[in-house]
Write an enzyme that holds these catalytic residues in place. Sequence first.
Site, PDB file in Angstrom:
ATOM      1  N   VAL A   1      -0.240   1.585  -1.090  1.00 58.15           N
ATOM      2  CA  VAL A   1       0.132   2.629  -1.557  1.00 58.15           C
ATOM      3  C   VAL A   1      -0.401   3.817  -0.223  1.00 58.15           C
ATOM      4  O   VAL A   1      -0.161   5.020  -0.650  1.00 58.15           O
ATOM      5  CB  VAL A   1      -1.047   3.357  -2.738  1.00 58.15           C
ATOM      6  CG1 VAL A   1      -0.709   2.893  -3.909  1.00 58.15           C
ATOM      7  CG2 VAL A   1      -2.548   2.878  -2.343  1.00 58.15           C
TER       8      VAL A   1
ATOM      9  N   SER B   1      -1.513 -14.128   0.502  1.00 61.35           N
ATOM     10  CA  SER B   1      -1.140 -14.925  -0.831  1.00 61.35           C
ATOM     11  C   SER B   1      -0.126 -14.016  -1.646  1.00 61.35           C
ATOM     12  O   SER B   1      -0.765 -12.940  -2.021  1.00 61.35           O
ATOM     13  CB  SER B   1      -2.589 -15.196  -1.439  1.00 61.35           C
ATOM     14  OG  SER B   1      -2.172 -15.505  -2.695  1.00 61.35           O
TER      15      SER B   1
ATOM     16  N   GLY C   1      -1.710  -9.807   4.484  1.00 57.20           N
ATOM     17  CA  GLY C   1      -0.406  -9.462   4.554  1.00 57.20           C
ATOM     18  C   GLY C   1      -0.194  -8.296   4.124  1.00 57.20           C
ATOM     19  O   GLY C   1       1.020  -7.914   3.767  1.00 57.20           O
TER      20      GLY C   1
ATOM     21  N   PRO D   1      -1.543  21.778   9.817  1.00 52.92           N
ATOM     22  CA  PRO D   1      -0.435  21.580  10.588  1.00 52.92           C
ATOM     23  C   PRO D   1      -0.743  20.761  11.751  1.00 52.92           C
ATOM     24  O   PRO D   1      -1.780  20.540  12.256  1.00 52.92           O
ATOM     25  CB  PRO D   1       0.137  22.730  11.131  1.00 52.92           C
ATOM     26  CG  PRO D   1      -1.098  23.663  11.466  1.00 52.92           C
ATOM     27  CD  PRO D   1      -2.351  23.225  10.353  1.00 52.92           C
TER      28      PRO D   1
ATOM     29  N   ALA E   1      -2.286  -3.452   7.098  1.00 52.01           N
ATOM     30  CA  ALA E   1      -3.091  -3.896   8.224  1.00 52.01           C
ATOM     31  C   ALA E   1      -2.787  -5.248   8.913  1.00 52.01           C
ATOM     32  O   ALA E   1      -2.689  -5.171  10.028  1.00 52.01           O
ATOM     33  CB  ALA E   1      -4.627  -4.166   7.611  1.00 52.01           C
TER      34      ALA E   1
ATOM     35  N   LYS F   1       6.813  14.579   8.364  1.00 51.27           N
ATOM     36  CA  LYS F   1       5.731  15.162   7.954  1.00 51.27           C
ATOM     37  C   LYS F   1       5.075  16.207   9.260  1.00 51.27           C
ATOM     38  O   LYS F   1       4.707  15.469  10.112  1.00 51.27           O
ATOM     39  CB  LYS F   1       4.660  14.084   7.563  1.00 51.27           C
ATOM     40  CG  LYS F   1       3.264  15.028   7.027  1.00 51.27           C
ATOM     41  CD  LYS F   1       2.320  13.579   6.755  1.00 51.27           C
ATOM     42  CE  LYS F   1       0.850  14.171   6.581  1.00 51.27           C
ATOM     43  NZ  LYS F   1      -0.220  13.294   6.446  1.00 51.27           N
TER      44      LYS F   1
HETATM   45  P1  FAD Z   1      -4.343  -4.738   1.164  1.00 56.02           P
HETATM   46  O1  FAD Z   1      -3.038  -4.178   1.193  1.00 56.02           O
HETATM   47  O2  FAD Z   1      -5.186  -5.111   0.088  1.00 56.02           O
HETATM   48  O3  FAD Z   1      -3.810  -6.438   1.485  1.00 56.02           O
HETATM   49  C1  FAD Z   1      -5.026  -7.657   1.589  1.00 56.02           C
HETATM   50  C2  FAD Z   1      -4.037  -8.672   1.873  1.00 56.02           C
HETATM   51  O4  FAD Z   1      -5.052  -9.868   2.109  1.00 56.02           O
HETATM   52  C3  FAD Z   1      -2.970  -8.984   0.724  1.00 56.02           C
HETATM   53  O5  FAD Z   1      -1.801  -9.633   1.633  1.00 56.02           O
HETATM   54  C4  FAD Z   1      -3.648 -10.301   0.109  1.00 56.02           C
HETATM   55  O6  FAD Z   1      -2.496 -11.346  -0.150  1.00 56.02           O
HETATM   56  C5  FAD Z   1      -4.441 -10.916   1.219  1.00 56.02           C
HETATM   57  N1  FAD Z   1      -5.503 -11.616   0.801  1.00 56.02           N
HETATM   58  C6  FAD Z   1      -6.617 -11.301   0.062  1.00 56.02           C
HETATM   59  N2  FAD Z   1      -7.552 -12.446  -0.375  1.00 56.02           N
HETATM   60  C7  FAD Z   1      -6.639 -13.513   0.007  1.00 56.02           C
HETATM   61  C8  FAD Z   1      -6.724 -14.859   0.062  1.00 56.02           C
HETATM   62  N3  FAD Z   1      -8.129 -15.330  -0.701  1.00 56.02           N
HETATM   63  N4  FAD Z   1      -6.028 -15.677   0.533  1.00 56.02           N
HETATM   64  C9  FAD Z   1      -4.869 -15.255   1.026  1.00 56.02           C
HETATM   65  N5  FAD Z   1      -4.796 -13.923   1.347  1.00 56.02           N
HETATM   66  C10 FAD Z   1      -5.885 -13.008   0.793  1.00 56.02           C
HETATM   67  N6  FAD Z   1      -3.604   5.085   4.055  1.00 56.02           N
HETATM   68  C11 FAD Z   1      -2.903   5.939   4.948  1.00 56.02           C
HETATM   69  O7  FAD Z   1      -3.073   5.875   5.739  1.00 56.02           O
HETATM   70  N7  FAD Z   1      -2.194   6.938   4.225  1.00 56.02           N
HETATM   71  C12 FAD Z   1      -2.147   6.997   3.046  1.00 56.02           C
HETATM   72  O8  FAD Z   1      -1.607   8.156   2.304  1.00 56.02           O
HETATM   73  C13 FAD Z   1      -3.079   5.997   2.218  1.00 56.02           C
HETATM   74  N8  FAD Z   1      -3.154   6.383   0.789  1.00 56.02           N
HETATM   75  C14 FAD Z   1      -3.890   5.607  -0.160  1.00 56.02           C
HETATM   76  C15 FAD Z   1      -4.143   5.983  -1.394  1.00 56.02           C
HETATM   77  C16 FAD Z   1      -5.101   4.920  -2.061  1.00 56.02           C
HETATM   78  C17 FAD Z   1      -5.123   5.442  -3.476  1.00 56.02           C
HETATM   79  C18 FAD Z   1      -5.620   3.893  -1.425  1.00 56.02           C
HETATM   80  C19 FAD Z   1      -6.390   2.994  -2.257  1.00 56.02           C
HETATM   81  C20 FAD Z   1      -5.531   3.614   0.020  1.00 56.02           C
HETATM   82  C21 FAD Z   1      -4.621   4.546   0.681  1.00 56.02           C
HETATM   83  N9  FAD Z   1      -4.347   4.410   1.922  1.00 56.02           N
HETATM   84  C22 FAD Z   1      -3.625   5.207   2.814  1.00 56.02           C
HETATM   85  C23 FAD Z   1      -4.872   3.125   2.593  1.00 56.02           C
HETATM   86  C24 FAD Z   1      -3.854   1.859   2.983  1.00 56.02           C
HETATM   87  O9  FAD Z   1      -3.206   1.730   1.686  1.00 56.02           O
HETATM   88  C25 FAD Z   1      -4.391   0.988   3.449  1.00 56.02           C
HETATM   89  O10 FAD Z   1      -5.314   1.399   4.475  1.00 56.02           O
HETATM   90  C26 FAD Z   1      -3.406   0.045   3.916  1.00 56.02           C
HETATM   91  O11 FAD Z   1      -2.414  -0.426   2.739  1.00 56.02           O
HETATM   92  C27 FAD Z   1      -3.911  -1.342   4.321  1.00 56.02           C
HETATM   93  O12 FAD Z   1      -4.416  -2.144   3.650  1.00 56.02           O
HETATM   94  P2  FAD Z   1      -4.975  -3.635   3.876  1.00 56.02           P
HETATM   95  O13 FAD Z   1      -3.699  -4.700   4.473  1.00 56.02           O
HETATM   96  O14 FAD Z   1      -6.338  -3.535   4.661  1.00 56.02           O
HETATM   97  O15 FAD Z   1      -5.187  -4.197   2.412  1.00 56.02           O
END
Ligand code: FAD
Length: 518
Positions: free
Chosen positions: A57, A49, A22, A106, A25, A88
């Site tokens: 971030v 979770s 959650g 840009p 993505a 932006k």
């Molecule tokens: P996460 O945010 O890690 O979410 C993972 C989810 O999985 C959580 O809800 C967690 O509870 C769940 N989960 C994991 N294990 C379990 C389990 N065992 N049981 C139940 N649930 C579980 N992207 C941009 O487009 N622009 C930006 O400026 C940008 N800046 C960034 C800067 C940094 C330093 C980083 C690291 C990333 C950045 N990103 C950026 C990328 C962006 O943050 C991610 O693509 C975005 O947050 C998606 O993350 P996610 O949902 O894939 O994973």
Amino acid sequence: MANTAAGQGGGDAIRSIAIVGGGTAGWMAASYLARTLAHANLDITLIDSSEIGTVGVGEATVPAIRDFLKAVGLTEAEVLDATEGTIKLGIHFADWAEPGHRFYHPFGLYGVPARGVPFHHYWLKLRAAGHEVPLADYCLCTQLAEHDRFLAPPERPGSDLGVFDFALHFDASKFATVLRDLSLSGGVTHLDGRIEAVEQDPQNGRVRAVKLADGRRVAADLWIDCSGFRGLLIGEAMGVPFIDWRKWLPCDRAIALGCEPVDAYRPVTTSTARAAGWQWHIPLRHRIGNGYVYCSDHIEDDAAEAVLRANIEGAALGEARRIRFTPGHRDRFWKGNVVAIGLAGGFLEPLESTSITLIQSGLERLVRLFPDRGFDPALATLFDRQSRLEFERIRDFLLLHYCLNRRLGEPLWDRMRTMELPEALQAKIDAWRAQGELVRYEWETFQDPSWLSMYAGFDLYPRRYSIRADQFDVAELRSTFERMRAAIGDTVRLGVPGHAFATQLPQRQTGMPRQFAR
Ligand code: FAD
């Protein structure tokens, strides 16, 4: 040949989707699938979770986000308001070529083509004739950004001079809340629980169900792995390895730290090169997002945090967050009945804010190739090929930022300047150097104007301009260029300050045209 098509919606149709995760993505997936497949009456469940948390971030986007918002039924105005968001117009790069040097990438076009010849060839011809003609002067979007002005992109621009677009900066946790509310109102079921075990079909390895720590069991036909870097389903259950790209992109850590806003914000992300990486500055209404992305070979974590703290504008807010990552992607993005979206599928440093757009394109691709319960491997193969190319193209665009540097004597920058580049990237740079040719491959996220902004931004000029530019003589070109520059100046003067526009947007504009679609 016999027609064997069974069609969708029959006995083999997917009936249920489970999204694991959650973060940005997971909620993008839930809202997008609930909306675009609403007619299919799918049972969509999102499991996350609250014990584990999200990366949270990702706060800068590219203009394609506007297509996503439209697809899920949100306006830019609503999202800006609900997420403390700002406009932006591109990225301002400071100190990348060398200390004291700056330029913009840009979201807009440069100049006007003439007689079928791209503008930049005429620009190169004038330069070759000894005229001082900064490319940035011929881009409305850059000039708006430079003068901290904003205008809604015109519905029907009179010429390429008026073509530009914009993206959003937002508070990632507030954006996730907006998408969560939207998903829940669209019928998505949300379960808060830690997944402890994954049950797989012993015959074909497909995921059947997951078991939560509290004993609940959740079954589904199709699984979307949005579990973050860990790749709970795609990596741990399905055994898909991760392709590590540290060889190309050695930055592997980041520290994020918000601070109080000090001034009216400007409508750009700023990226400032530092000795062991680079620093981001993302203006929001209620705070500035700051972060240092760095290579652990070249600086210790504590030293990196000190650099970041010394280079933020306002008083720090909260604790600094330290994040480790490996750039690269899964060897397969879709295996069996599991599709990886978001960090579970791969990650490239946020230099061009590409993670959220990769989530979006992954979802668009999934809907386009949506399987039935037969999970025809041809669909997964195509999904993988396109996703991989998309990652490779972005990787090469990011590498371009590093390899053109002139920061002599700094180990990271020396390493990046002298590294052997991927063949496809080297071929592109060679074609530019030879004659200003902008080469475009399939599945590029960044188009010709973006590549042009980098070449010009780093002062990399071709050896000659195209003979096609000789259709006009230097005097004709000079007066045309002067008219373009004046027209851009007049338009910029019509703009309002970026911060004023973002806050007035809700009353003034909804559904502004997209001009710069990929
Ligand atoms: P996460 O945010 O890690 O979410 C993972 C989810 O999985 C959580 O809800 C967690 O509870 C769940 N989960 C994991 N294990 C379990 C389990 N065992 N049981 C139940 N649930 C579980 N992207 C941009 O487009 N622009 C930006 O400026 C940008 N800046 C960034 C800067 C940094 C330093 C980083 C690291 C990333 C950045 N990103 C950026 C990328 C962006 O943050 C991610 O693509 C975005 O947050 C998606 O993350 P996610 O949902 O894939 O994973």
